[in-house]
Design an enzyme around this catalytic site. Structure first.
Site, mmCIF file in Angstrom:
data_model
loop_
_atom_site.group_PDB
_atom_site.id
_atom_site.type_symbol
_atom_site.label_atom_id
_atom_site.label_comp_id
_atom_site.label_asym_id
_atom_site.label_seq_id
_atom_site.Cartn_x
_atom_site.Cartn_y
_atom_site.Cartn_z
ATOM 1 N N LYS A 52 0.714 -1.298 -0.005
ATOM 2 C CA LYS A 52 0.048 0.055 0.130
ATOM 3 C C LYS A 52 0.803 1.419 0.149
ATOM 4 C CE LYS A 52 -3.866 1.910 2.506
ATOM 5 N NZ LYS A 52 -5.068 1.914 3.586
ATOM 6 N N SER A 127 -9.968 1.764 2.449
ATOM 7 C CA SER A 127 -8.884 2.462 1.585
ATOM 8 C C SER A 127 -7.981 1.576 0.897
ATOM 9 C CB SER A 127 -8.227 3.532 2.489
ATOM 10 O OG SER A 127 -7.246 2.986 3.406
ATOM 11 N N SER A 151 -10.217 -0.673 6.683
ATOM 12 C CA SER A 151 -9.438 -0.724 5.511
ATOM 13 C C SER A 151 -8.670 -1.500 4.961
ATOM 14 C CB SER A 151 -8.500 0.636 5.273
ATOM 15 O OG SER A 151 -9.273 1.855 5.027
HETATM 16 N N1 GLN Z 1 -13.356 3.911 5.705
HETATM 17 C C1 GLN Z 1 -12.940 4.479 6.924
HETATM 18 C C2 GLN Z 1 -12.317 5.899 6.875
HETATM 19 O O1 GLN Z 1 -12.736 6.561 6.005
HETATM 20 C C3 GLN Z 1 -11.695 3.303 7.256
HETATM 21 C C4 GLN Z 1 -10.409 4.003 6.650
HETATM 22 C C5 GLN Z 1 -9.209 3.036 7.183
HETATM 23 O O2 GLN Z 1 -9.508 2.184 7.729
HETATM 24 N N2 GLN Z 1 -8.146 3.482 6.720
HETATM 25 O O3 GLN Z 1 -11.813 6.409 7.820
#
Ligand code: GLN
Length: 446
Positions: A52, A127, A151
């Site tokens: 990532k 994400s 995410s």
């Molecule tokens: N979708 C969640 C957010 O927007 C989680 C994102 C994540 O785990 N980095 O914060």
């Protein structure tokens, strides 16, 4: 293997868009050295991995999905990258993500959104969308993602692969570009549960460079993959199969529970009564931490600097206005507000107290049960563009993953069937540092 990886990328990447940067020259060089030596005595020698793009790689472009870091080449490797090098993996490239890991669909990437390999009209989740899509599309054997509120697990669920968020503190965050430091964890995304255990083994363990790294002995994860779950006690929170969860998703989870029952486990319905406050708590705390963490991106120390500014304050303002996307700005504003004097007690402090209650919910259930099981996400992957105009519906998608981060416990998402041709994810949540039991349960399906 490295060759096969780039061949596959050549075939599908213009549709999947899982990568932001490829590391082809260097990867081929490393593979050649291994081939010529003919010695493969490291556990993961020569295996192609994707990372990532919020995981720092020395000299290799690391943008965290943000235009603000479009030209940023770190001067050191994250600890997990060093650990992987010790095990012999070869980094194929850096994977697409929502900007600074804020998002659930990859549509907040500062560059372009990755797509779901099962159906290109649908999002891969986020994400870590690129991390899940690249594995599902066969571009890499496995990848690393990061999980602050879901995410790793949600994109794994949407793309039909296996994703684990380890216990907070098990995997070093050194070199991970921070979103919300009290929640962020790096974890493995793989095609099988066994691969997942291999990859966690490589990256878990204490690191003096991360002050929140736990000083615990790392157990052997592979030997946990027995599938023997006789007498295992499973809790199914009623809040996790309530309205709002798609009926077909719920059915697949009930089918999976039947499989576990047939293997000798027992399950009962329980309650995590404070789950209903988890979303509000998470968005307050994570945005507060993000507003502090992202203050370092001022156009002076890292990344892209706005071209023309009359003075220092303007330089800050212009760089941040031009560099950050809308979602990142929204969170910085929310977090700055929640932390400001006069509001701090009412919002931030209150949210911290509710976080403790949420953690206690998990402690109470784990006093009587070995694991908690439910869906990973309330629906399967939604269509590109479907939720972009309404951040609140986008946030609601994380309702089943977020409590886990607030409590700091580990959880995996494994595929448990298809609904309308799209994968459904089963979430298995364990006690602190009990990834072994999670893997044992997950391996009962393989
Ligand atoms: N979708 C969640 C957010 O927007 C989680 C994102 C994540 O785990 N980095 O914060």
């Amino acid at each position: 293997l490295v060759d096969a990886s780039y061949t596959r990328i050549g075939q599908v990447e213009d549709q999947v868009k899982a990568f932001l940067t490829l590391n082809e020259e260097e990867a081929r060089k490393q593979a050649k050295v291994l081939d010529e030596a003919g010695v493969f005595n490291q556990t993961l020698a020569g295996l192609p991995i994707g990372l990532k793009d919020n995981i720092s790689t020395k000299g290799l472009r690391t943008t965290s999905g943000s235009k603000l870091l479009a030209n940023f080449d770190p001067i050191y490797d994250a600890t997990v990258v060093q650990s992987l090098q010790n095990e012999g993996t070869i980094t194929i490239g850096k994977l697409n993500m929502d900007e600074f890991a804020m998002g659930s669909s990859n549509e907040n990437s500062g560059f372009y959104g990755a797509r779901n390999p099962w159906n290109l009209q649908h999002v891969p989740g986020g994400s870590s969308g690129g991390s899940a899509a690249s594995v599902a599309a066969g571009e890499v054997l496995f990848s690393l993602g990061s999980d602050t509120g879901g995410s790793i697990r949600q994109p794994a669920s949407y793309c039909g692969v296996v994703g684990l968020k380890p216990t907070y503190g098990l995997v070093s965050r050194y070199g991970l570009i921070a979103f919300a430091s009290s929640l962020d964890q790096i974890g493995p995304i793989t095609r099988t549960v066994e691969d997942n255990a291999f990859l966690l083994q490589a990256i878990a363990g204490h690191d003096a460079m991360d002050s929140t790294s736990a000083n615990v002995d790392v157990p052997d994860y592979r030997s946990a993959l027995t599938g023997d779950i006789k007498g295992l006690r499973i809790a199914v929170p009623k809040e996790y199969v309530a309205e709002g969860v798609d009926p077909e998703v719920k059915q697949k989870v009930l089918d999976a529970l039947k499989v576990l029952e047939a293997e000798g486990a027992v399950w009962e319905e329980v309650s995590l009564p404070h789950s209903k406050y988890a979303l509000a708590t998470y968005y307050l705390l994570s945005s507060s931490e993000a507003s502090a963490n992202l203050s370092r991106f001022d156009g002076v120390r890292y990344g892209v600097r706005s071209a023309e500014s009359e003075n220092l304050l303007e330089l800050y303002k212009n760089t941040r206005s031009e560099g950050f996307g809308d979602e990142v700005k929204r969170r910085i504003m929310l977090g700055t507000f929640a932390l400001s004097s006069g509001y701090y007690d009412a919002y931030y402090k209150k949210a911290q107290k509710v976080r403790t209650l949420i953690k206690q919910d998990f402690d109470n259930v784990f006093a009587n049960y070995d694991v908690i099981v439910g869906p990973t996400a309330p629906t399967t992957a939604f269509k590109v563009g479907e939720k972009t105009n309404d951040p609140l519906t986008m946030y609601a998608n994380d309702i089943l993953t977020i409590p886990v981060n607030l409590a700091g416990v580990p959880a995996i998402s494994i595929p448990c069937g298809l609904s309308n041709g799209l994968p459904v994810g089963l979430q298995i949540i364990g006690k602190h540092f009990d990834e072994r039991t999670i893997y044992r349960v997950a391996s009962a399906f393989e």
